[in-house]
Design a protein around this motif. Structure first.
Motif, PDB file in Angstrom:
ATOM      1  N   ALA A 178       0.871  -1.157   0.000  1.00  0.00           N
ATOM      2  CA  ALA A 178       0.000   0.000   0.000  1.00  0.00           C
ATOM      3  C   ALA A 178       0.910   1.209   0.000  1.00  0.00           C
ATOM      4  O   ALA A 178       1.750   1.347   0.879  1.00  0.00           O
ATOM      5  N   VAL A 179       0.769   2.025  -1.005  1.00  0.00           N
ATOM      6  CA  VAL A 179       1.596   3.225  -1.079  1.00  0.00           C
ATOM      7  C   VAL A 179       0.740   4.392  -0.614  1.00  0.00           C
ATOM      8  O   VAL A 179      -0.274   4.706  -1.226  1.00  0.00           O
ATOM      9  N   VAL A 180       1.150   4.985   0.483  1.00  0.00           N
ATOM     10  CA  VAL A 180       0.397   6.113   1.016  1.00  0.00           C
ATOM     11  C   VAL A 180       1.277   7.345   0.914  1.00  0.00           C
ATOM     12  O   VAL A 180       2.365   7.374   1.469  1.00  0.00           O
ATOM     13  N   GLY A 181       0.808   8.305   0.194  1.00  0.00           N
ATOM     14  CA  GLY A 181       1.568   9.534   0.049  1.00  0.00           C
ATOM     15  C   GLY A 181       0.916  10.656   0.838  1.00  0.00           C
ATOM     16  O   GLY A 181      -0.304  10.769   0.867  1.00  0.00           O
ATOM     17  N   LEU A 182       1.745  11.445   1.473  1.00  0.00           N
ATOM     18  CA  LEU A 182       1.221  12.594   2.204  1.00  0.00           C
ATOM     19  C   LEU A 182       1.801  13.848   1.574  1.00  0.00           C
ATOM     20  O   LEU A 182       3.011  13.941   1.392  1.00  0.00           O
ATOM     21  N   THR A 183       0.953  14.771   1.246  1.00  0.00           N
ATOM     22  CA  THR A 183       1.479  15.995   0.651  1.00  0.00           C
ATOM     23  C   THR A 183       0.532  17.145   0.910  1.00  0.00           C
ATOM     24  O   THR A 183      -0.651  16.942   1.174  1.00  0.00           O
ATOM     25  N   CYS A 184       1.070  18.345   0.825  1.00  0.00           N
ATOM     26  CA  CYS A 184       0.186  19.490   0.975  1.00  0.00           C
ATOM     27  C   CYS A 184      -0.051  20.155  -0.365  1.00  0.00           C
ATOM     28  O   CYS A 184      -0.732  21.164  -0.449  1.00  0.00           O
ATOM     29  N   ARG A 185       0.505  19.598  -1.394  1.00  0.00           N
ATOM     30  CA  ARG A 185       0.321  20.235  -2.703  1.00  0.00           C
ATOM     31  C   ARG A 185      -0.921  19.693  -3.370  1.00  0.00           C
ATOM     32  O   ARG A 185      -1.077  18.493  -3.568  1.00  0.00           O
TER      33      ARG A 185
END
Lengths: 929, 421
Positions: free
Chosen positions: B177-184
């Motif tokens: 599971a690839v979980v990405g966190l970003t504010c963009r």
């Protein structure tokens, strides 16, 4: 492994010899009987006759192809030399799934008569490495006991389908003739580094045979004078610098010359050169040597016997000299047992041995240096041993050589010696001094007698000697383990005592010193993994789970599992045409045994890779069913490597499981694909994400597309990339031209195709309403035609359906509303929502930005300008104006979300601000608020 | 008694923070939380590969959401010890080489010895891919790849890492599971199209659409003590203080809410207020909050101005006038000095006539404080007096700090108000 690859680096020149035995006018061929192979660094040539069994270079260095030479011919220009051969296959070359047909364990030395008319039986003569001995055995007969691994046995024939007994009529009459001279004259390459056993026998052979008849001519020659000095000087040079020594070869004695040449050959193994340099004793003063000797002697007594043996064995490629060395040691050891032994010959343990040895060999200093010379020669393969031994007991040795010359063709074991003699002959006079010097010694007569005795002794020790060779045969790298295999303890002890006795002579110490060093080099060269490297061998794996994965337990979950992109569909719908095209292309190439390139383009998610995999799967199936020849499938992906040149490494690794650096891999592959040696299998190479292999010089792409065009490559390259015009856009002409025009482009899926894909994946699992499916597929088709996206949307829709439906009923259908929700989630721009959800001041700031843009008539303003607007707006809105720091914080927050585009900060008030969203979007979002 | 109280009061700091954990599920229970939880659970339990992006402005609680989900997930019996986690941060793993080493290290693959990862970049990549490829849905342990600052990974060369991770998630290999966190918000536009195609396009937007009422509730919840607080009397007292009903408090919170909705800044505010609580006044007073807000909202440049000398202040004022005259065009020292001279000659009852070098020194000090900034970096060619500068202060900042400058001469104030006064 390095045995053969060492050989590959050697330059050979091939010459057709003998009478032209025939000409085919039509084909413009001239037939010959004999092929002479000249190898750099070997003074004499190997001769291959028609009818001989030969080994032919293959890409697997350990298993060269075996064949029988049927015809030799060249074309009119005489430049291209060809050979017509009858192939034999090793068991390992039989396709895996057919191996069981044999029904028994194969003999390690067993080969099979290869009866496949489709196989190209014409090879380039220059791929012939040398001869090999092959024996035909009746099917029912057992395999003979063998000590050597040099003889191969044929029982059955293999016609790509079954193993059969050989029809003897097929084989040529000369097959059954054992080929003793071949053994001897076999390509030097083959015999010296690779096969110690024959060399062992050849070494011993002459000694045994030679002893009875001392040749008076040699005796005479031995007593003639020669200048030691000149030789010693040149010897010194040799020691210090090998390259130089080759030039000074004229000054050298024949044996030296010989050893030089051989060393030249042997230098292909870098260890050898090192060893030579290391072993040069020139700088050691005698006293030093003596003390060293004594130290070593003591050390040796203390140390376990295995240690010394280990040292001696580890020099595998150079086994033979060592062997001869041992033989000498043996002989020397024999001396004390002998009543005729000179009285001052020490017993094994005495420390005054230095003197006595010198007594034995002659008191002069140059004599001592001379020993150095011979020592060097002894290091190079076995034939050096011969002069070396002759060195010790000159008069007795030389006659044996004489004799060998005459008997060379009769006895296989003498072949090598004959060869040695052959090498010798041009420099015969130079050789004499040594034997003369020996003969000058008073002990020569005694030695003669001792050698007589030795005959018996050697016979006795044969077994042990044989043991010595086994490990080297088995594994070049595991030299350290070898003594474990060496047999009984007393054997070890006896060998040790031999060592000890020999260690008392200066030269043997020297020798041992060299041997102590070389092993250190050898493993680093050959054994790939020292400590830090070990992880390479580690098998990559993810830990297994403790609990089994749960299987889907309702319709929606089942549907979700089926809709996952990773689930392999039963078939690929909607790509029938493309499938057929690729299939036909690859199949025809595989059947014809030719090569070719194909370029496949298409936007992501249109099934390019999947289709190719499907094609390969089908082809492999039909290969299993023997409808088409077997082929090898390799896949590389430009995205899955760190550097375009890694492509070589990966291809090589998948092709032959070798590890190499990029450059080395490139050259190996180049060799493999350009080599005329026949490949029995076509290679199908899939290059995914081709555009990532672009380099400035484009040499990776160039090679990939150039190899298939080689006549013998049998390489089919399928390349995949996204853009249709990639060849025109990024490739230089010579690369694009090689890629050719076999192109195919995968169109984005239409909505009907997408619908069909989903339906076929769902495969009667009823989870979707018909309309919902249509909506998804139409939406995706309109946007991108990306099947992955389509499947992902469906998958998400099942989730939403499941959540919204609650747990009560698992049999719900995914309806329009769910799909709409997903589409909103995935396709709606988040900017508007983000603006709506931002704080009041943030919204105000955005308005200020727009106001400032309008005022300036530009799409860019500094923070200071916007901030003035902002404060004005604050007052209009009845909010308390915020300070600059807070305003800047607001601005940065909007910038982090990329609602605004900002310069990298640090500019403070002068920061330039741009909108990342259209003004209309912002106004829309704010108005609806 | 007082001692105990003080101890308990100080415990509040930690309590206050840990409250957040209790609070968050309530906020996201509706959609995001369940979505993410279910997604990760399916990977863990069914071995289904997934990829998801959590997008939200800074301080909106992305990491907190994820860690809460993970915590909840790991409490389940059939998930616990059944998953591997790999945490990467775009700010730490600045290129794929480092990221790969980190992954291999965290997965504890076999080419890891101790803390060191052997082999070259290419070998590591091949090794990792091989490892993932060997796995399959049913037998290998699921791996959660958590990529913090996901957008930074998109700047890596060729996006090799992202491609490979997402490719694994789209193929029948080890479940990930690839979980990405970003504010963009525009993170998908950063992805190359083949990388984008492999991403499942699940995005969880953490955008708080809170109204001010809800915001106040959150503040209340944050500031109330849990029922299992050791000293029940104290906690009762504490919880009964109707802080948020105070008008000034509401004003302060409203202002804060207007500026930013994120909870991180709220925390800072509340923490500042809380730190003013002492044993003598064992409850948060409205004034505490107002004071905290004042601290938060302080303009740091205006604060710097307070510490300047009169001469420096005069220079700033001169620059302000120059800015007005030349409409923001850059100026140099000589211009400022002339302006200053003019002021002195016209009416300087309180200001001495400073020597030029002294004025120059003052000017340089302003430059060091970065209140003025040279236009070009190169200072070598132009004489310092004539180097073009810009003022990094807003008109309002200057006026405001002049108002509050202790014992500011009136003529200077007047001069600041008008150039011709």
């Amino acid at each position: 492994m390095s045995r053969y690859s060492m050989r590959l680096r050697i330059k050979r020149t091939y010459e057709l010899e003998g009478r032209q035995i025939g000409t085919d006018r039509k084909l413009k061929r001239h037939f010959y009987n004999t092929l002479k192979i000249k190898v750099d660094g070997r003074p004499e040539d190997a001769v291959v006759n028609v009818g001989d069994y030969i080994i032919i270079e293959s890409d697997d260095d350990d298993n060269p192809y075996v064949a029988q030479l049927l015809k030799l011919f060249c074309d009119e220009t005489r430049k291209v030399k060809k050979a017509l051969v009858q192939w034999y296959v090793h068991y390992c070359e039989v396709p895996k799934n057919k191996k069981k047909l044999l029904g028994r364990a194969p003999h390690p030395q067993e080969i099979f008569y290869y009866n496949d008319p489709s196989c190209d039986s014409e090879v380039d003569a220059e791929t012939i490495l040398g001869k090999v001995e092959v024996k035909h055995i009746k099917v029912e007969a057992p395999f003979p006991e063998t000590q050597t691994n040099n003889t191969l046995y044929v029982k059955l024939s293999w016609d790509t389908k079954t193993f059969k007994a050989i029809d003897m009529g097929l084989t040529k009459p000369w097959d059954t003739v054992t080929t003793p001279p071949k053994q001897g004259t076999q390509s030097p390459v083959v015999e010296s580094p690779k096969s110690p056993p024959p060399s062992a026998s050849s070494q011993r052979g002459p000694a045994l045979r030679a002893l009875p008849t001392p040749d008076p001519t040699v005796m005479r020659r031995a007593s003639s004078t020669s200048s030691y000095t000149s030789r010693t000087m040149s010897t010194g040079k040799i020691r210090s610098r090998e390259a130089e020594s080759i030039h000074s070869a004229s000054k050298l004695s024949a044996s030296k010359l010989l050893s030089e040449k051989r060393r030249g050959r042997a230098t292909s193994g870098p260890a050898v050169r090192k060893k030579l340099e290391l072993s040069s004793p020139g700088k050691l003063i005698e006293e030093e040597m003596l003390s060293k000797l004594m130290d070593e002697e003591l050390a040796k007594k203390v140390s376990s016997p295995t240690k010394t043996i280990e040292l001696s064995i580890s020099l595998v490629p150079l086994m033979d000299p060592r062997k001869s060395r041992r033989q000498e040691d043996e002989e020397e050891e024999a001396f004390p047992l002998e009543p005729l032994q000179s009285p001052d010959q020490p017993t094994a343990a005495t420390l005054d041995s230095q003197d006595t040895t010198r007594d034995l060999h002659g008191p002069s200093d140059d004599e001592f240096v001379e020993e150095g010379v011979t020592r060097i020669s002894a290091k190079t393969p076995q034939r050096k041993a011969t002069p070396r031994r002759s060195n010790l007991r000159g008069p007795s040795r030389t006659p044996s050589r004489r004799k060998d010359l005459s008997s060379a063709f009769r006895e296989p074991s003498l072949g090598v010696l004959e060869e040695a003699e052959h090498e010798h002959s041009p420099a015969e006079p130079a050789a004499t001094p040594r034997s003369k010097r020996k003969s000058a010694q008073l002990v020569s007569g005694k030695i003669l007698k001792q050698l007589d005795l030795l005959n018996d002794q050697e016979v006795d020790s044969d077994g042990g000697e044989e043991d010595l060779f086994v490990p080297s045969k088995i594994d070049l790298q595991s030299s350290s383990d070898e003594d474990g295999m060496n047999g009984s303890d007393d054997e070890l002890v006896s060998r040790k005592s031999r060592r000890v006795s020999s260690s008392q002579t200066p030269r043997s110490t020297d020798k041992r010193r060299s041997s102590t060093r070389t092993p250190r080099k050898t493993p680093s060269k050959k054994a790939p993994p020292p400590a830090a490297r070990t992880p390479r061998r580690a098998t990559p794996s993810i830990p297994t789970r403790t609990l089994p994965a749960r299987n889907p337990d309702n319709v929606l979950e089942e549907a979700r599992a089926r809709l996952h992109v990773s689930s392999v569909p039963e078939s690929l719908p909607c790509r029938e045409q493309e499938f057929q095209d690729i299939y036909n292309f690859v199949e025809s190439k595989v059947i014809d045994g030719t090569g070719g390139c194909m370029y496949i383009s298409g936007v992501p998610g249109t099934g390019k890779t999947a289709t190719v995999h499907e094609v390969i799967r089908c082809l492999q199936q039909s290969a299993v069913q023997d409808e088409i020849p077997h082929f090898h499938f390799i896949e590389i992906n430009g995205m899955k490597m760190t550097d375009p040149h890694q492509a070589y490494v990966q291809i090589l690794q998948k092709l032959s499981n070798q590890k190499a650096t990029a450059d080395h891999a490139a050259s190996l592959l180049e060799k493999r694909f350009s080599n005329p040696a026949p490949k029995k299998e076509t290679t199908v190479l899939l290059v995914d994400e081709l555009d990532l292999l672009w380099t400035r010089k484009q040499n990776v792409m160039y090679n990939l597309f150039d190899w298939p065009t080689r006549r013998h490559a049998r390489l089919v390259v399928l390349t995949i990339a996204n853009t249709m015009d990639l060849p025109e856009r990024i490739m230089i002409n010579r690369v694009a031209s090689r890629l050719g025009l076999t192109r195919m482009s995968f169109q984005p899926y239409t909505f009907k195709q997408l619908q069909q894909i989903i339906t076929s994946r769902l495969n009667r699992v009823k989870a979707f309403e018909e309309d919902a499916l249509q909506l998804v597929s139409r939406k995706v088709a309109a946007l991108s035609g990306d099947a992955r996206r389509c499947l992902d949307i469906c998958r998400r829709a099942t989730e939403i359906c499941e959540f919204s439906g609650g747990k009560q009923n698992g049999a719900r259908l995914v309806g329009m509303s769910h799909v709409m929700e997903v589409l909103n989630e995935m396709f709606s721009s988040s900017y508007v929502t983000a603006i709506r959800c931002s704080s009041v001041q943030e919204q105000l700031f955005l308005r200020a930005v727009i106001a400032e843009f309008r005022r300036l008539g530009l799409e860019e303003a500094t923070f200071q300008q916007v901030f003035v607007q902002h404060q004005a707006l604050c007052r209009v809105e009845g909010l308390q104006p915020i300070c600059v720091s807070e305003g800047l914080a607001v601005c940065q927050r909007l910038g982090a979300c990329r609602l605004l585009l900002l310069e990298p900060s640090g500019l403070d008030l002068l920061l330039r601000v741009r909108l990342n969203v259209s003004q209309d979007d912002v106004l829309y979002a704010l108005k609806a608020d | 008694m007082s001692k105990r109280k003080s101890r308990e009061t100080h415990m509040l700091l930690g309590e206050c923070l840990s409250q957040v954990w209790m609070l968050l599920p309530r906020l996201w229970e509706c959609c995001c939380f369940r979505h993410l939880l279910e997604l990760l659970r399916r990977t863990a339990v069914h071995g289904e590969s997934n990829s998801v992006l959590i997008v939200g402005p800074r301080g909106s609680g992305k990491t907190m959401l994820l860690s809460y989900v993970l915590r909840e997930l790991l409490e389940e019996k059939d998930v616990n010890k059944n998953v591997l986690q790999v945490h990467l941060n775009g700010l730490l793993q600045t290129d794929d080489r480092i990221a790969l080493k980190e992954i291999t290290r965290q997965l504890n693959l076999e080419n890891v010895v101790g803390d060191k990862v052997f082999g070259s970049f290419a070998e590591n990549l091949a090794f990792l891919l091989e490892a993932l490829k060997k796995g399959n849905r049913s037998s290998s342990r699921p791996v959660f790849f958590i990529l913090d600052e996901f957008d930074l990974f998109a700047h890596h060369k060729n996006q090799t890492l992202l491609y490979n991770l997402l490719d694994v998630s789209q193929s029948a290999q080890a479940p990930v599971a690839v979980v990405g966190l970003t504010c963009r918000l525009d993170v998908l536009e950063l992805l190359e199209k083949r990388v984008k195609s492999r991403f499942s396009h699940r995005q969880i937007h953490l955008l708080s659409a809170l109204t001010f009422r809800q915001y106040l509730e959150v503040v209340c919840t944050q500031l109330s003590l849990p029922s299992d607080f050791p000293d029940s009397r104290f906690s009762e007292e504490w919880n009964n203080s109707k802080l948020t009903e105070d008008k000034s408090v509401e004003d302060v919170l409203q202002k804060h809410f207007n500026i930013s909705k994120d909870f991180r800044s709220l925390h800072v505010l509340l923490l500042l207020a809380l730190s003013r609580v002492t044993t003598s006044s064992p409850a948060i007073q409205p004034t505490d909050l107002v004071e905290a807000r004042r601290l938060c909202a302080a303009d740091y440049k205006a604060n710097i101005l307070h510490g300047l000398s009169i001469l420096e202040l005069c220079l700033i004022i001169a620059m302000k006038h120059l800015n007005e005259i030349y409409e923001g065009e850059p100026f140099n020292f000589q211009m400022v000095y002339n302006e200053f001279k003019k002021f002195i000659s016209r009416k300087s009852r309180s200001i001495h006539n400073f020597e030029k070098p002294v004025v120059m020194k003052a000017f340089e000090h302003l430059q060091q404080l970065e209140l003025v900034k040279p236009m070009e970096a190169s200072t070598t060619k132009i004489q310092r007096e004539y180097q073009l500068m810009k003022l990094l202060l807003d008109h309002s900042q200057i006026m405001e700090s002049l108002q509050r400058y202790p014992q500011c001469p009136t003529d200077v104030k007047q001069w600041a108000a008008s150039a011709f006064a």
